[in-house]
Design an enzyme around this catalytic site. Structure first.
Site, mmCIF file in Angstrom:
data_model
loop_
_atom_site.group_PDB
_atom_site.id
_atom_site.type_symbol
_atom_site.label_atom_id
_atom_site.label_comp_id
_atom_site.label_asym_id
_atom_site.label_seq_id
_atom_site.Cartn_x
_atom_site.Cartn_y
_atom_site.Cartn_z
ATOM 1 N N TYR A 124 3.485 6.290 11.156
ATOM 2 C CA TYR A 124 3.748 4.905 11.573
ATOM 3 C C TYR A 124 4.691 4.136 10.643
ATOM 4 O O TYR A 124 4.956 2.961 10.885
ATOM 5 C CB TYR A 124 2.425 4.137 11.717
ATOM 6 C CG TYR A 124 1.518 4.170 10.497
ATOM 7 C CD1 TYR A 124 1.705 3.289 9.439
ATOM 8 C CD2 TYR A 124 0.464 5.067 10.421
ATOM 9 C CE1 TYR A 124 0.867 3.298 8.331
ATOM 10 C CE2 TYR A 124 -0.394 5.088 9.322
ATOM 11 C CZ TYR A 124 -0.185 4.205 8.280
ATOM 12 O OH TYR A 124 -1.015 4.228 7.182
ATOM 13 N N HIS B 232 -3.785 5.013 4.115
ATOM 14 C CA HIS B 232 -4.925 4.133 4.382
ATOM 15 C C HIS B 232 -6.207 4.728 3.820
ATOM 16 O O HIS B 232 -7.007 4.039 3.182
ATOM 17 C CB HIS B 232 -5.058 3.903 5.887
ATOM 18 C CG HIS B 232 -6.256 3.101 6.279
ATOM 19 N ND1 HIS B 232 -6.417 1.778 5.936
ATOM 20 C CD2 HIS B 232 -7.367 3.448 6.977
ATOM 21 C CE1 HIS B 232 -7.573 1.344 6.404
ATOM 22 N NE2 HIS B 232 -8.167 2.332 7.034
ATOM 23 N N ARG C 70 0.858 -1.183 0.000
ATOM 24 C CA ARG C 70 0.000 0.000 0.000
ATOM 25 C C ARG C 70 0.893 1.232 0.000
ATOM 26 O O ARG C 70 1.285 1.737 1.053
ATOM 27 C CB ARG C 70 -0.918 -0.016 1.230
ATOM 28 C CG ARG C 70 -2.106 0.931 1.130
ATOM 29 C CD ARG C 70 -2.759 1.123 2.482
ATOM 30 N NE ARG C 70 -1.972 2.048 3.303
ATOM 31 C CZ ARG C 70 -1.896 2.001 4.632
ATOM 32 N NH1 ARG C 70 -2.521 1.054 5.298
ATOM 33 N NH2 ARG C 70 -1.185 2.889 5.290
#
Length: 352
Positions: free
Chosen positions: A265, A256, A252
């Site tokens: 993160y 998100h 990815r």
């Protein structure tokens, strides 16, 4: 995250554009079809982010970088089959045939995007994680009992494989020999949780072994390998040989959702590594090297894609604003007494 080891990974065209399995290469028309599909769904992904920034689209989960995993699987289906996407599988639904205008309306939270077209067996982009898998088993078993050869294809991410419904569905499908194809897109992250934190397993496709069904692990950025694996699994299901679990190893590269900040993160070093494995660029380079694609083809395709998207947005712009009561209209085919009472109460409040 799970490593991209070629030892247990089905790959036809590697990240350097080299053919490693010439026996699995499709014909030229299939190759260009796969490329066109990836370019088309990438354009939607990029434009959806822009529309969100303009206040013309709701919260949207980008799938950029995962085009091969989504288009390569969905294109193995026919309109008679079922497609059960997650919220990140807009690209798969578009490749399957969901109209762009309907898709724009859905992500605008418009009722015009809630009802799927009658000619397509595609379910809405459900947010709950892993519910797609048991739903797919139900669709597949229903098709089998009606005597068809239609299959159901469902998607989850790597995080979904940690949910109980993942295991229940695989067991259910194996026991009933359901004509299902389970797509597990291992994109490295379940929101902010890396795959290595979720599980010590390094090959999620092997989870199929526990349920007596085949598991395949494929390079999710190689659309040729993905399409081959999905086509084989669909053909197997049509022959009444049961379900298959396909793990597509991808990444990815986008946030998100459009409201997410992945820098909180993860570092961008690994993301840059995966950007170098871009599935669209990879296939384009191969097509050009084989003299199957050139600038004229690319310009014509881009014009076609832009025209389609802009026409769809113009159509979606004509849809009227929804009334508050419409949120109750599509819960059941026949409204329950409770829904009717709630609708009346809501109408009174709106009119007041």
């Amino acid at each position: 995250m799970t490593t991209n080891s070629t030892a247990d990974l089905l790959q036809v065209l590697n990240e350097h554009g080299e053919v490693v399995r010439p026996d699995l290469l499709p014909d030229a028309s299939t190759l260009t079809m796969l490329y066109r599909a990836m370019r088309r769904i990438r354009h939607f992904d990029e434009r959806a982010v822009v529309l969100h920034r303009q206040g013309r689209m709701g919260v949207f989960p980008p799938y950029g970088g995962m085009e091969a995993s989504q288009a390569g699987t969905a294109l193995a289906l026919t309109p008679e089959d079922w497609l059960l996407p997650t919220y990140r599988d807009t690209g798969a639904a578009l490749a399957y045939g969901l109209p762009v205008s309907t898709t724009v309306a859905y992500w605008r939270t418009s009722p015009h995007g809630w009802a799927m077209p009658e000619h397509l067996k595609v379910l809405p982009f459900y947010i709950p994680i892993a519910t797609q898998y048991p739903h797919a088993v139900g669709c597949a078993v229903a098709e089998a009992r009606q005597g068809t050869q239609n299959v159901a294809m469902a998607y989850i991410g790597d995080g979904g494989s940690s949910e109980g419904q993942f295991h229940e569905a695989l067991n259910f499908a194996g026991a009933l020999n359901a004509p299902c194809v389970f797509i597990l897109q291992n994109n490295g992250w379940a929101i902010s949780v890396p795959t290595r934190t979720q599980t010590r397993a390094t090959n999620l496709s092997k989870r199929a072994d526990g349920y007596g069904i085949p598991g395949v692990r494929v390079d999710g950025n190689d659309i040729i390998a993905v399409y081959h694996a999905a086509s084989e699994a669909v053909a197997r299901a049509r022959r009444s040989e049961g379900p298959t679990l396909i793990e597509t190893v991808t990444y990815r590269v986008k946030p998100h959702t459009v409201s997410d900040d992945p820098s909180r993160y993860r570092t961008e070093d690994l993301t840059r590594e995966w950007e170098a494995k871009d599935p669209v660029v990879r296939l384009a380079a191969y097509l050009r090297a084989q003299k199957l694609w050139d600038d004229a083809h690319e310009d014509a395709l881009q014009s076609e894609i832009v025209e389609e998207f802009e026409a769809a947005v113009r159509e979606a712009d004509t849809y009227p604003e929804p009334s508050p009561t419409e949120i109750l209209d599509h819960v059941f085919a026949e409204p329950t007494p409770q829904l009717r009472a709630q609708g009346e109460e809501l109408r009174r409040e709106v009119n007041a």
